[in-house]
Design a protein around this motif. Structure first.
Motif, PDB file in Angstrom:
ATOM      1  N   ILE A  23       1.025  -1.361  -0.124  1.00 28.44           N
ATOM      2  CA  ILE A  23      -0.035   0.058   0.048  1.00 28.44           C
ATOM      3  C   ILE A  23       0.882   1.492  -0.076  1.00 28.44           C
ATOM      4  CG2 ILE A  23      -1.623   1.399   1.351  1.00 28.44           C
ATOM      5  CD1 ILE A  23      -2.798  -1.310   2.477  1.00 28.44           C
ATOM      6  N   PHE A  24       0.607   2.170  -1.118  1.00 27.01           N
ATOM      7  CA  PHE A  24       1.414   3.230  -1.047  1.00 27.01           C
ATOM      8  C   PHE A  24       0.526   4.568  -0.548  1.00 27.01           C
ATOM      9  CE2 PHE A  24       3.212   0.479  -4.025  1.00 27.01           C
ATOM     10  CZ  PHE A  24       4.621   0.612  -4.131  1.00 27.01           C
ATOM     11  N   SER A  25       0.880   5.228   0.641  1.00 29.33           N
ATOM     12  CA  SER A  25       0.283   5.819   1.268  1.00 29.33           C
ATOM     13  C   SER A  25       0.897   7.624   1.148  1.00 29.33           C
ATOM     14  CB  SER A  25       0.081   5.595   2.675  1.00 29.33           C
ATOM     15  OG  SER A  25      -0.535   6.675   3.691  1.00 29.33           O
ATOM     16  N   PHE A  26       0.275   8.417   0.702  1.00 26.20           N
ATOM     17  CA  PHE A  26       0.971   9.652   0.549  1.00 26.20           C
ATOM     18  C   PHE A  26       0.004  10.652   0.037  1.00 26.20           C
ATOM     19  CE2 PHE A  26       1.010   7.562  -3.542  1.00 26.20           C
ATOM     20  CZ  PHE A  26       0.606   8.424  -4.516  1.00 26.20           C
ATOM     21  N   PRO A  27       0.317  12.145   0.180  1.00 21.09           N
ATOM     22  CA  PRO A  27      -0.273  13.338  -0.276  1.00 21.09           C
ATOM     23  C   PRO A  27       0.091  13.481  -1.709  1.00 21.09           C
ATOM     24  CG  PRO A  27       1.441  13.943   0.920  1.00 21.09           C
ATOM     25  CD  PRO A  27       1.360  12.575   1.207  1.00 21.09           C
ATOM     26  N   ILE A  28      -0.847  13.996  -2.458  1.00 23.61           N
ATOM     27  CA  ILE A  28      -0.386  14.256  -3.911  1.00 23.61           C
ATOM     28  C   ILE A  28       0.222  15.718  -3.993  1.00 23.61           C
ATOM     29  CG2 ILE A  28      -1.391  14.827  -6.275  1.00 23.61           C
ATOM     30  CD1 ILE A  28      -3.537  12.575  -5.589  1.00 23.61           C
ATOM     31  N   TYR A  29       1.545  15.572  -4.668  1.00 24.39           N
ATOM     32  CA  TYR A  29       2.123  17.054  -4.768  1.00 24.39           C
ATOM     33  C   TYR A  29       2.203  16.900  -6.226  1.00 24.39           C
ATOM     34  CZ  TYR A  29       3.849  16.817   0.092  1.00 24.39           C
ATOM     35  OH  TYR A  29       3.966  16.803   1.689  1.00 24.39           O
ATOM     36  N   TRP A  30       1.796  18.097  -6.933  1.00 24.65           N
ATOM     37  CA  TRP A  30       2.231  18.495  -8.371  1.00 24.65           C
ATOM     38  C   TRP A  30       1.464  17.286  -9.078  1.00 24.65           C
ATOM     39  CZ3 TRP A  30       2.141  23.337  -9.325  1.00 24.65           C
ATOM     40  CH2 TRP A  30       2.478  24.176  -8.172  1.00 24.65           C
ATOM     41  N   PHE A  31       0.308  16.724  -8.653  1.00 24.33           N
ATOM     42  CA  PHE A  31      -0.191  15.543  -9.511  1.00 24.33           C
ATOM     43  C   PHE A  31       0.855  14.296  -9.369  1.00 24.33           C
ATOM     44  CE2 PHE A  31      -2.911  18.713 -11.178  1.00 24.33           C
ATOM     45  CZ  PHE A  31      -3.805  18.484 -11.027  1.00 24.33           C
ATOM     46  N   SER A  32       1.546  14.121  -8.453  1.00 29.47           N
ATOM     47  CA  SER A  32       2.522  13.077  -8.529  1.00 29.47           C
ATOM     48  C   SER A  32       2.871  12.708  -6.816  1.00 29.47           C
ATOM     49  CB  SER A  32       3.945  13.693  -8.994  1.00 29.47           C
ATOM     50  OG  SER A  32       5.087  12.665  -9.187  1.00 29.47           O
ATOM     51  N   GLN A  70       0.223  -7.718  -5.268  1.00 30.43           N
ATOM     52  CA  GLN A  70      -0.773  -6.526  -5.484  1.00 30.43           C
ATOM     53  C   GLN A  70      -0.184  -5.252  -4.791  1.00 30.43           C
ATOM     54  OE1 GLN A  70      -4.269  -8.199  -2.924  1.00 30.43           O
ATOM     55  NE2 GLN A  70      -5.153  -8.741  -5.018  1.00 30.43           N
ATOM     56  N   ALA A  71      -0.839  -4.237  -5.589  1.00 29.45           N
ATOM     57  CA  ALA A  71      -0.354  -2.740  -5.039  1.00 29.45           C
ATOM     58  C   ALA A  71      -1.551  -1.780  -4.972  1.00 29.45           C
ATOM     59  CB  ALA A  71       0.553  -2.075  -6.155  1.00 29.45           C
ATOM     60  N   TRP A  72      -1.839  -1.053  -4.003  1.00 35.70           N
ATOM     61  CA  TRP A  72      -2.797  -0.100  -3.616  1.00 35.70           C
ATOM     62  C   TRP A  72      -2.248   1.323  -3.336  1.00 35.70           C
ATOM     63  CZ3 TRP A  72      -6.677   0.187   0.958  1.00 35.70           C
ATOM     64  CH2 TRP A  72      -7.826   0.692   0.767  1.00 35.70           C
ATOM     65  N   VAL A  73      -2.689   2.190  -4.213  1.00 37.81           N
ATOM     66  CA  VAL A  73      -2.416   3.600  -3.742  1.00 37.81           C
ATOM     67  C   VAL A  73      -3.331   4.322  -2.854  1.00 37.81           C
ATOM     68  CG1 VAL A  73      -2.304   5.872  -4.894  1.00 37.81           C
ATOM     69  CG2 VAL A  73      -0.939   4.129  -5.830  1.00 37.81           C
ATOM     70  N   VAL A  74      -3.089   4.951  -1.730  1.00 39.10           N
ATOM     71  CA  VAL A  74      -4.008   5.604  -1.174  1.00 39.10           C
ATOM     72  C   VAL A  74      -3.532   6.983  -0.897  1.00 39.10           C
ATOM     73  CG1 VAL A  74      -5.043   5.686   1.270  1.00 39.10           C
ATOM     74  CG2 VAL A  74      -4.708   3.495   0.257  1.00 39.10           C
ATOM     75  N   ALA A  75      -4.321   8.159  -1.588  1.00 38.50           N
ATOM     76  CA  ALA A  75      -3.595   9.350  -1.769  1.00 38.50           C
ATOM     77  C   ALA A  75      -4.652  10.345  -1.299  1.00 38.50           C
ATOM     78  CB  ALA A  75      -3.125   9.604  -2.936  1.00 38.50           C
ATOM     79  N   THR A  76      -3.984  11.583  -0.768  1.00 37.14           N
ATOM     80  CA  THR A  76      -4.928  12.486  -0.481  1.00 37.14           C
ATOM     81  C   THR A  76      -4.351  13.568  -1.177  1.00 37.14           C
ATOM     82  OG1 THR A  76      -3.275  13.131   1.555  1.00 37.14           O
ATOM     83  CG2 THR A  76      -5.179  11.844   2.065  1.00 37.14           C
ATOM     84  N   LEU A  77      -5.405  14.735  -1.347  1.00 39.09           N
ATOM     85  CA  LEU A  77      -5.225  15.943  -2.004  1.00 39.09           C
ATOM     86  C   LEU A  77      -6.106  17.086  -1.634  1.00 39.09           C
ATOM     87  CD1 LEU A  77      -6.921  15.660  -5.564  1.00 39.09           C
ATOM     88  CD2 LEU A  77      -6.929  13.784  -3.953  1.00 39.09           C
ATOM     89  N   GLY A  78      -5.795  18.385  -2.265  1.00 41.02           N
ATOM     90  CA  GLY A  78      -6.800  19.505  -1.718  1.00 41.02           C
ATOM     91  C   GLY A  78      -7.953  19.678  -2.614  1.00 41.02           C
ATOM     92  N   GLY A  79      -7.688  19.029  -3.797  1.00 33.68           N
ATOM     93  CA  GLY A  79      -8.918  19.447  -4.755  1.00 33.68           C
ATOM     94  C   GLY A  79     -10.106  18.569  -4.309  1.00 33.68           C
ATOM     95  N   GLN A  80     -11.294  19.213  -5.073  1.00 35.05           N
ATOM     96  CA  GLN A  80     -12.719  18.644  -4.739  1.00 35.05           C
ATOM     97  C   GLN A  80     -12.894  17.513  -5.796  1.00 35.05           C
ATOM     98  OE1 GLN A  80     -15.652  21.565  -3.265  1.00 35.05           O
ATOM     99  NE2 GLN A  80     -13.932  23.128  -3.723  1.00 35.05           N
ATOM    100  N   PRO A  81     -13.932  16.574  -5.575  1.00 40.74           N
ATOM    101  CA  PRO A  81     -14.254  15.629  -6.524  1.00 40.74           C
ATOM    102  C   PRO A  81     -14.525  16.099  -7.972  1.00 40.74           C
ATOM    103  CG  PRO A  81     -14.876  14.994  -4.533  1.00 40.74           C
ATOM    104  CD  PRO A  81     -14.553  16.307  -4.473  1.00 40.74           C
ATOM    105  N   HIS A  82     -15.259  17.327  -7.989  1.00 40.30           N
ATOM    106  CA  HIS A  82     -16.027  17.756  -9.272  1.00 40.30           C
ATOM    107  C   HIS A  82     -14.792  18.383 -10.126  1.00 40.30           C
ATOM    108  CE1 HIS A  82     -15.597  21.651  -7.100  1.00 40.30           C
ATOM    109  NE2 HIS A  82     -15.511  22.114  -8.112  1.00 40.30           N
ATOM    110  N   MET A  83     -13.611  18.605  -9.563  1.00 38.93           N
ATOM    111  CA  MET A  83     -12.541  19.019 -10.502  1.00 38.93           C
ATOM    112  C   MET A  83     -11.872  17.934 -11.364  1.00 38.93           C
ATOM    113  SD  MET A  83     -10.690  21.558  -7.619  1.00 38.93           S
ATOM    114  CE  MET A  83     -11.424  22.747  -6.521  1.00 38.93           C
ATOM    115  N   PHE A  84     -12.090  16.517 -10.892  1.00 39.62           N
ATOM    116  CA  PHE A  84     -11.690  15.691 -11.638  1.00 39.62           C
ATOM    117  C   PHE A  84     -12.625  14.662 -12.267  1.00 39.62           C
ATOM    118  CE2 PHE A  84      -9.044  16.879  -8.188  1.00 39.62           C
ATOM    119  CZ  PHE A  84      -7.632  16.976  -8.374  1.00 39.62           C
ATOM    120  N   GLY A  85     -12.245  14.197 -13.394  1.00 39.63           N
ATOM    121  CA  GLY A  85     -13.136  13.415 -14.347  1.00 39.63           C
ATOM    122  C   GLY A  85     -13.065  13.750 -15.632  1.00 39.63           C
ATOM    123  N   ALA A  86     -13.750  13.073 -16.646  1.00 41.12           N
ATOM    124  CA  ALA A  86     -13.862  13.412 -18.018  1.00 41.12           C
ATOM    125  C   ALA A  86     -14.183  14.893 -18.188  1.00 41.12           C
ATOM    126  CB  ALA A  86     -14.417  12.400 -18.759  1.00 41.12           C
TER     127      ALA A  86
END
Length: 305
Positions: A96-105, A139-155
């Protein structure tokens, strides 16, 4: 029972990201799994890949990092601060990779862990990637946090799809190594939500951990869909890859099931069906534009512009 390694990368021990990591470890242990947490900041992990990572060099005159990794792993001469991390990767069934998203990375410290620990040789190399990768039984699982809101992401979101922005990690690293990659968990808008909302998010996350065995997986190419030079063998593989040495945004191919040509936009993947005559006209137009560009270049060269 699974052996679970949590690679955690957040500089603040009281952060919500750390709370997610702690809750994941607690829930997994309740289920009877063996859990090891590697806190990169607490360890003071050195993220800088360098020649110092190898106590004995295959080529002391010129550093090719991946080749030196292979040599060091085979000869047992990896730097002592890397060895336990490599052993932990080999030990784990799930990482499990646990981290905050910095600059989409990822944070730099986690990127450095990837560079130094996920070795060329035992984990990948040659044609050992995707479903042939060295970590294909894990198996690998990414668990990440960020400041953006859900509606900002998607198609249709202003930032596009978040998993696509993290494709360098999800596909280019984890999928490439052969991991069975679970769909990521994202904690949105974390610095700005209320304490009550964080409590709700933690409970949602714990439920996700309980249901980990049924979590969907991400799809990646299978090397069985490609020939020995990695050209695609099927329409399915065509959709997951791009042909090499392509200098145009549009590429053309002949479909076996229809006597027609298909133009494929190399940037968006959009397809345009053309008849043979329409395709000839398109190809002639491309050729004329190329000749015009060449003539202009020769003129500029003659005039010393």
């Amino acid at each position: 029972m699974k052996r679970v390694l949590i690679v955690h990368a957040h500089p603040e021990p009281q952060s919500f990201t750390t709370a997610l990591q702690t809750n994941a470890a607690e829930e997994l242990r309740k289920q009877g799994h063996e859990v090891v947490v590697t806190d990169l900041y607490a360890l003071g992990f050195n993220p800088v890949a360098s020649s110092a990572d190898f106590s004995e060099r295959a080529n002391p005159d010129y550093l090719v990092y991946a080749l030196e990794q292979r040599h060091a792993y085979g000869s047992g001469t990896l730097a002592p601060d890397i060895k336990p991390h490599v052993e932990a990767v080999l030990w784990a069934d799930l990482i499990i990779f646990s981290f905050p998203i910095y600059w989409f990375s990822t944070p730099a410290i986690l990127k450095g862990w990837i560079d130094r620990v996920l070795l060329s040789g035992p984990f990948y190399g040659g044609l050992r990637f995707y479903d042939k990768g060295g970590l294909r039984d894990k198996q690998a699982w990414v668990v990440a946090t960020l400041g953006g809101q859900p509606h900002m992401f998607g198609a249709d979101g202003v930032h596009g799809e978040l998993p696509r922005m993290l494709s360098h990690l999800l596909r280019g690293t984890l999928g490439y190594l052969g991991f069975d990659v679970l769909t990521p968990f994202f904690g949105y808008h974390v610095p700005y939500i209320t304490h009550e909302d964080r409590v709700k998010m933690l409970e949602t996350f714990r439920q996700e951990v309980r249901n980990l065995d049924s979590r969907p997986r991400l799809a990646f190419p299978s090397l069985s869909d490609f020939d020995e030079r990695l050209y695609p063998l099927s329409e399915t593989a065509q959709g997951l890859s791009q042909e090499p040495n392509r200098h145009e945004a549009l590429k053309a191919r002949r479909r076996d099931d229809h006597n027609q040509m298909v133009l494929v936009d190399g940037m968006s993947g959009t397809t345009i069906n053309l008849s043979q005559d329409e395709f000839k006209d398109y190809h002639k137009g491309v050729g004329m534009m190329a000749l015009a560009a060449m003539a202009l270049w020769l003129l500029m060269l003659a005039l010393h512009i």
